[in-house]
Motif scaffolding. Structure first.
Motif, PDB file in Angstrom:
ATOM      1  N   PRO A 397       0.984  -1.358  -0.064  1.00  0.00           N
ATOM      2  CA  PRO A 397       0.053   0.092   0.108  1.00  0.00           C
ATOM      3  C   PRO A 397       0.778   1.231  -0.003  1.00  0.00           C
ATOM      4  O   PRO A 397       2.062   1.384   0.783  1.00  0.00           O
ATOM      5  N   TRP A 398       0.448   2.325  -0.640  1.00  0.00           N
ATOM      6  CA  TRP A 398       1.128   3.469  -0.995  1.00  0.00           C
ATOM      7  C   TRP A 398       1.412   4.359   0.263  1.00  0.00           C
ATOM      8  O   TRP A 398       2.286   4.877   0.683  1.00  0.00           O
ATOM      9  N   TRP A 399       0.383   4.280   1.147  1.00  0.00           N
ATOM     10  CA  TRP A 399       0.203   4.980   2.302  1.00  0.00           C
ATOM     11  C   TRP A 399       1.410   4.549   3.291  1.00  0.00           C
ATOM     12  O   TRP A 399       2.035   5.375   4.141  1.00  0.00           O
ATOM     13  N   LEU A 400       1.542   3.081   3.327  1.00  0.00           N
ATOM     14  CA  LEU A 400       2.352   2.461   4.129  1.00  0.00           C
ATOM     15  C   LEU A 400       4.018   2.956   3.836  1.00  0.00           C
ATOM     16  O   LEU A 400       4.832   3.347   4.638  1.00  0.00           O
TER      17      LEU A 400
END
Lengths: 601, 323
Positions: A397-400
C-alpha cells in the motif's frame, strides 16, 4: 534560538523533499542534484574528515616520539663528548666538584626572624585544599574493577563466543565476496552463494553482535545497579541456547532448510525459538538484577538494554506468527522485522552500552541525561514505523510506503540527539585519541552512527530509492551500519572493559592494526559498492541490457573484496587481542617481552 | 510503557496492514501451481535464489523491462502461501537485483533447454554471468544408459567434455525449471495501473541516414535484452543448442518475410536446436523491425533493412492465416 529555528525548519522540510516525485515524473538526468544524493556525498566527506583527524592525532604522537628519541640521541652525543675530554680539563672539573661536595650548610640559610613576604608577586592562586584542582589528571585509567569472579567469567565467555562467530561469519562473508569475482570457486551445494549468504548475515547478527552485546550488557547491568547478577545460572543457560541456535541454524541453512528466504529470519522457527528463549531468560535475569539494585535511579543504559530485549522478544514473536503472513502480508512483516531487528535490537542495545562505556572510558559523566531520554522515546516512535521503506514502489500500500519515508526522515531526531550527546561527552578529552585506541573506536562508531543512519534516511527518499534500490548500494549501507556503528562500538566497549577486568592490555600496535585495517577496509568496501551501485542504477535507468550492469560492477566487486579482506584480517588480530586479554595467567612469555622492551627502549 | 508503546505501534504498522492483505484474491486468469511447479518453488527457496533475484515489477518506468505492468498484491496469491508447518510464506519480492528480476521469466525466456544449460553452468549461455552453477541438480550418465525418458542437456564442450557421457537433468532440475517457466505476468482485466514515467532524453535514432532506421528504437539494445541470451552478443549462437545468425540464410534473405515470421511465431523445425519461442505478444512492430535490422546489418551480415510498416504487413498476414 535562531539555530533551533533553522534546525526545525530543516526537519520539517525533509519529508517534503522525500515525498517529492510522488506523482510527478522521475527526473533521471538530474540525479546528482537530488537532496538525497547530495546528502550522502556530504556524509561520506564527514567520514573522510574524521579519518584524517584521527590520522593527524596519531601522526602527531608519532612525531612526539621521534622528538623524544632525538633528545635521547643528543644525550648520547653529550656522553661521548665527555669521554673525549683531556686530563687537565677533567682534573679541573673534579676539583670544582670536590669543593662543591665539601660545602656544608650552616643550618640557618632559610630561616630568619624577618616575616615572610612575596616582594615580587610570584605566588598566585594559593589553595589550602588537599585535592589540588589546578592539576589535570594525566594518568591512564587502567584501574582494575573489583568484579565478582563468576561475572568476569560470564563476560569473557560471552565475548569469547562472539569473537569466534565474528571470525567464522566474516570468513564466510569474505568467501562470498570472492564468489562475485570467481563464480566457479567451488560447486559444492553446501557452499553455494544462495545458501551461504544467510549464514554470513545470521552468524554476524545472532552470533557476533548479539552475544557480544549481552556479555557487555551483563557487566553494565550489575555495575550500574551496584549489585550482583540475579542468577549466574540463567546467564549460562542463555549462552548455551543462543550458541546452539546459531550453530543449528547455520547447519540448516547450508543443507537448504530455511524459513522462506526473508532476510534475517532465515532460521526456521524451532531454531529461532532457542534464541528467543535465550532472550527471555536474559531479560528476566537483567530485569531481576535491576529490580534488586542498591541505588534509587535506573541508569539510562539499563533503560535502553531492557527495552531492546523486551522489544526484540515481541518482534520475533510477531515475525514468526503465521496467521497474517500469506501473500503480501509476509512482505509487510518482513519490512517491519528486518528494520526492527536492526533498530530495536542492535542499535538500541548498543546505544545502551555507549551510555555506560563511553563515560567510563573517559572517566567523566555523560553530557546530558535528558538528551538520552529524548533519543530513547523518539527511537521507539520513529524506528518502529519505517520498515516499509525497504519496499518503496513495490505493490505494498502506498500509504505505508509514505509513512515509512516520512518517519525515516524523522529518524534525524534520535540520531542527532544521540550523536550530540556522545560528541559533547568526548569534548575536552580529544587528547585520548593519541593516548589509546579506545576513543578512536568510539569516535568512528559514533560518526558512523550519524553518517550511516542519516544516509539510510536519505536512501529511503523516493528519488534516491529510484536509483539505488536493488543495487549493491544496499549492501554498502548495511555494512556501514552493522559494521561501522555496531561492530566499532562493540570493539570500543571490549577494549574499554576487558583490560579492567583481567588487568591485561593488548599491545597498542595490535589494537592499532585492528583499528586501521577495519576502518580502511570498511571505507574501501562501502565506497566501492556505493560508486558501483550508483553507476549500476543509472545503467538500469538508461535501459541498457542487464548483463552490461553486471560487467560494469566487476572492478567494484574486486575493490569490495580487497576491503573485505582487510576487514577479515583485522578480525584475526582482534581475536589475538582478545586471547591476550582473556588468557588465564601471564606465565613466561609476557615477562620475556617486557625485558625485550626495556632493552630496546 | 515503552513495551506497550512498541506493541501498539507494531500492531498498527505491521500486523494490521498485514492482516488486511490476507483478503487479496487472485486475478481471474491466474492459475494455481502444478505439483512440479510447487516443488520447484520449494527448491527456489532452499537454494536461496531470493538472495539475488527479485520478483517485483516496481511502479516506475525503468522496471517496464521486467513486466508489462507494475506488480500487484494478487500476483502473489499462489506463490506466497505458507510452505509447511516448519516454514513460512516464501519471501519472494527480494531486496537485491544482483541478477535479473524473474517476475516474467517464463514469458521472457520460455525455452526449457536454455534454463537447463543455464542452471548446469550459467556461463555456458551467458559468458559474463556470475551466477553459481548448480551441478548437483544434474547427473552424468553413460551414453548407452540414457533412456528416452531422460532429459539430456546439450552442454557445450568447454563446460562438459567427457566422451561417452551425457548430462541428464534430475527431477529437481526439471521441477525448478517448471517453476521458472510458470512465472508469467497475468493480464489484468480492464486497464492495468500505469508506470510513473521517467524524464528521458529522446531515444529514437532520428539522425540515422537510413530512412528505415529513423524513428525506430535502438535495435542493438533490444537485441541485447531480448535475443542475446540464446543467440549470444556476437550472433554466433551456441553449437548444438541455439543457431548462429551470422550468415544465416533466413536472416540475410533479401525478403525479410521468413525472418519476421520466425520472430513472431517461434520456430521448432530443426531437431538439433532448441525451440524458438514466439515474440508476437511481447514485441511491437517497431521493436521487431529494429531487432531485425540490427541482425541483418551486424557481424558481417549485409542485408536490406525494413520498416515497422513492413513488419505490420507480415503480422497482419500471419494473423489472417492463424486467426
Amino acid at each position: 534560538m535562531k539555530r533551533n529555528y533553522l534546525f526545525t525548519t530543516a526537519l520539517l522540510l525533509l519529508p517534503t523533499f522525500a515525498l517529492k516525485a510522488q506523482n510527478e515524473t522521475m527526473d533521471a538526468p538530474n540525479w546528482l542534484s537530488s537532496p538525497g544524493v547530495i546528502g550522502t556525498i556530504v556524509l561520506i566527506v564527514i567520514v573522510l574528515v574524521v579519518a584524517i583527524i584521527i590520522l593527524m592525532a596519531k601522526l602527531s604522537s608519532l612525531i612526539g616520539n621521534y622528538h623524544h628519541q632525538q633528545i635521547v640521541k643528543k644525550d648520547l652525543a653529550f656522553n661521548e663528548d665527555l669521554i673525549k675530554l683531556d686530563d687537565n680539563e677533567i682534573d679541573e672539573i673534579l676539583a670544582k666538584r670536590k669543593a662543591a661536595l665539601a660545602y656544608k650548610l650552616i643550618g640557618n640559610e632559610l630561616g630568619s626572624d624577618v616575616a615572610a613576604t612575596d616582594d615580587k608577586g610570584l605566588l598566585r592562586e594559593i589553595s589550602h585544599e588537599t585535592n589540588n584542582p589546578f592539576f589535570d589528571e594525566k594518568k591512564k585509567t587502567t584501574l582494575g574493577f573489583d568484579t565478582p569472579a563468576p561475572l568476569r567469567k560470564i563476560v569473557l565467555w560471552y565475548v569469547g563466543a562472539s569473537v569466534f562467530w565474528l571470525v567464522f561469519g566474516t570468513l564466510i562473508g569474505q568467501y562470498l565476496g570472492m564468489k562475485f569475482i570467481w563464480p566457479e570457486l567451488d560447486s559444492v551445494s553446501w557452499l553455494s552463494f544462495g545458501r551461504l549468504r544467510p549464514v554470513h548475515t545470521n552468524t554476524v547478527f545472532w552470533g557476533w553482535a548479539s552475544l557480544s552485546m549481552i556479555g557487555l550488557g551483563y557487566f553494565v547491568i550489575a555495575r550500574t545497579s551496584n549489585t550482583i547478577i540475579y542468577s549466574y545460572k540463567y546467564a549460562w543457560h542463555a549462552w548455551v541456547l543462543i550458541n546452539l541456535s546459531v550453530f543449528l541454524g547455520n547447519i540448516c541453512l547450508m543443507t537448504g532448510i530455511n524459513n522462506g528466504g526473508g532476510e534475517y529470519r532465515e532460521y526456521i522457527w524451532p531454531v529461532m525459538a532457542l534464541f528467543a528463549i535465550g532472550l527471555i531468560i536474559t531479560f528476566r535475569n537483567f530485569y531481576k538484577t535491576v529490580a534488586q539494585r542498591k541505588i534509587s535511579e535506573i541508569y539510562i543504559s539499563n533503560w535502553f538494554i531492557l527495552a531492546s530485549l523486551a522489544w526484540t522478544i515481541i518482534l520475533s514473536i510477531i515475525a514468526y506468527i503465521p496467521s497474517y503472513q500469506n501473500g503480501l502480508g509476509e512482505t509487510i512483516i518482513q519490512g517491519y522485522y528486518m528494520h526492527q531487528g536492526v533498530g530495536m535490537w542492535f542499535m538500541t542495545f548498543t546505544l545502551g552500552l555507549i551510555y555506560y562505556y563511553l563515560p567510563s572510558a573517559l572517566n567523566k559523566p555523560i553530557y546530558s541525561y535528558s538528551l538520552g531520554v529524548l533519543a530513547f522515546w523518539t527511537q521507539m516512535l520513529f524506528y518502529t514505523l519505517i520498515g516499509t521503506h525497504h519496499f518503496v514502489f513495490s505493490p505494498l500500500p502506498w500509504w505505508l510506503q509514505t509513512v515509512a519515508i516520512v518517519f525515516s526522515a524523522g529518524m534525524f531526531i534520535p540520531v542527532v540527539s544521540g550523536t550530540t550527546n556522545f560528541l559533547m561527552t568526548m569534548k575536552g578529552s580529544w587528547s585520548h585519541i593519541s593516548k589509546s585506541y579506545v576513543l578512536p573506536f568510539f569516535l568512528v562508531g559514533v560518526i558512523y552512527y550519524f553518517v550511516g543512519s542519516t544516509q539510510g534516511s536519505f536512501q529511503a527518499f523516493r528519488f534516491t530509492n529510484y536509483i539505488w534500490h536493488f543495487t549493491d548500494f544496499n549492501v554498502a549501507h548495511s555494512h556501514m551500519t552493522m559494521y561501522g556503528i555496531i561492530s566499532f562500538i562493540l570493539w570500543a566497549c571490549i577494549y574499554t572493559l576487558l583490560p579492567k577486568l583481567t588487568g591485561k592490555e593488548p599491545p597498542q600496535i595490535f589494537v592499532g592494526a585492528h583499528f586501521w585495517m577495519a576502518f580502511i577496509g570498511l571505507f574501501a568496501y562501502t565506497i566501492s559498492l556505493m560508486a558501483g551501485g550508483t553507476l549500476r542504477g543509472l545503467s538500469w535507468l538508461e535501459g541498457n541490457a542487464f548483463i552490461d550492469s553486471v560487467i560494469l560492477m566487476q572492478p567494484y566487486w574486486v575493490w569490495r573484496a580487497v576491503g573485505g579482506s582487510l576487514m577479515f584480517l583485522s578480525h584475526l588480530i582482534f581475536a589475538y587481542n582478545f586471547y591476550y586479554m582473556a588468557k588465564k595467567e601471564p606465565v613466561v612469555k609476557p615477562l620475556k617481552s617486557k625485558q625485550l622492551e626495556t632493552i630496546t627502549a | 510503557m515503552a513495551i506497550a508503546g512498541f506493541l501498539t505501534l507494531s500492531l498498527l504498522i505491521a500486523v494490521l496492514p498485514a492482516s488486511q492483505m490476507q483478503k487479496t484474491a487472485p486475478l481471474p486468469d491466474q492459475m494455481a501451481f502444478t505439483e512440479m511447479e510447487q516443488e520447484g518453488l520449494r527448491l527456489y527457496i532452499a537454494e536461496g535464489c531470493v538472495a539475488c533475484h527479485t520478483q517485483q515489477v516496481r511502479s516506475i518506468e525503468m522496471d517496464n523491462v521486467w513486466g508489462g505492468r507494475p506488480s500487484m498484491p494478487s500476483d502473489y496469491y499462489f506463490s506466497k502461501q505458507r510452505l509447511d508447518v516448519w516454514r513460512q510464506s516464501p519471501s519472494l519480492l527480494g531486496s537485491e537485483r544482483t541478477g535479473p528480476d524473474l517476475t516474467n521469466i517464463g514469458k521472457r525466456q520460455p525455452v526449457k533447454d536454455w534454463h537447463l544449460m543455464h542452471l548446469y553452468n550459467p556461463r555456458s549461455v551467458v559468458k559474463e554471468s556470475i551466477m553459481p552453477s548448480y551441478p548437483w541438480l544434474f547427473e552424468e550418465k553413460a551414453t548407452d544408459k540414457v533412456t528416452p525418458e531422460d532429459v539430456v542437456v546439450p552442454v557445450g564442450s568447454p563446460f562438459f567434455n567427457k566422451p561417452n557421457k551425457k548430462i541428464v537433468a534430475t527431477t529437481q532440475a526439471l521441477q525448478l525449471v517448471a517453476y521458472l517457466q510458470s512465472m508469467k505476468q497475468v493480464e489484468m482485466p480492464g486497464s492495468s495501473p500505469a508506470f510513473i514515467p521517467q524524464n528521458k532524453k529522446e531515444e529514437l535514432s532520428t539522425t540515422a541516414s537510413d530512412p528505415n532506421q529513423a524513428l525506430l528504437p535502438d535495435g542493438a539494445k533490444l537485441y541485447a535484452n531480448v535475443c542475446a541470451a540464446c543467440h549470444q552478443a556476437n550472433g554466433e549462437g551456441i553449437q548444438g543448442a541455439f543457431p548462429s545468425l551470422v550468415g544465416s540464410p533466413i536472416v540475410t534473405d533479401p525478403s525479410p518475410e521468413m525472418m519476421v515470421k520466425v520472430i513472431l511465431m517461434g520456430y521448432d523445425a530443426r531437431s538439433e536446436f532448441a525451440q524458438m519461442p514466439p515474440f508476437a505478444d511481447q514485441l511491437s512492430n517497431e521493436e521487431i523491425a529494429a531487432i531485425a535490422n540490427h541482425e541483418r546489418t551486424s557481424w558481417g551480415n549485409n542485408a536490406s533493412t525494413l520498416s515497422a510498416e513492413d513488419v505490420k504487413k507480415i503480422r497482419d498476414m500471419v494473423n489472417q492465416q492463424n486467426p
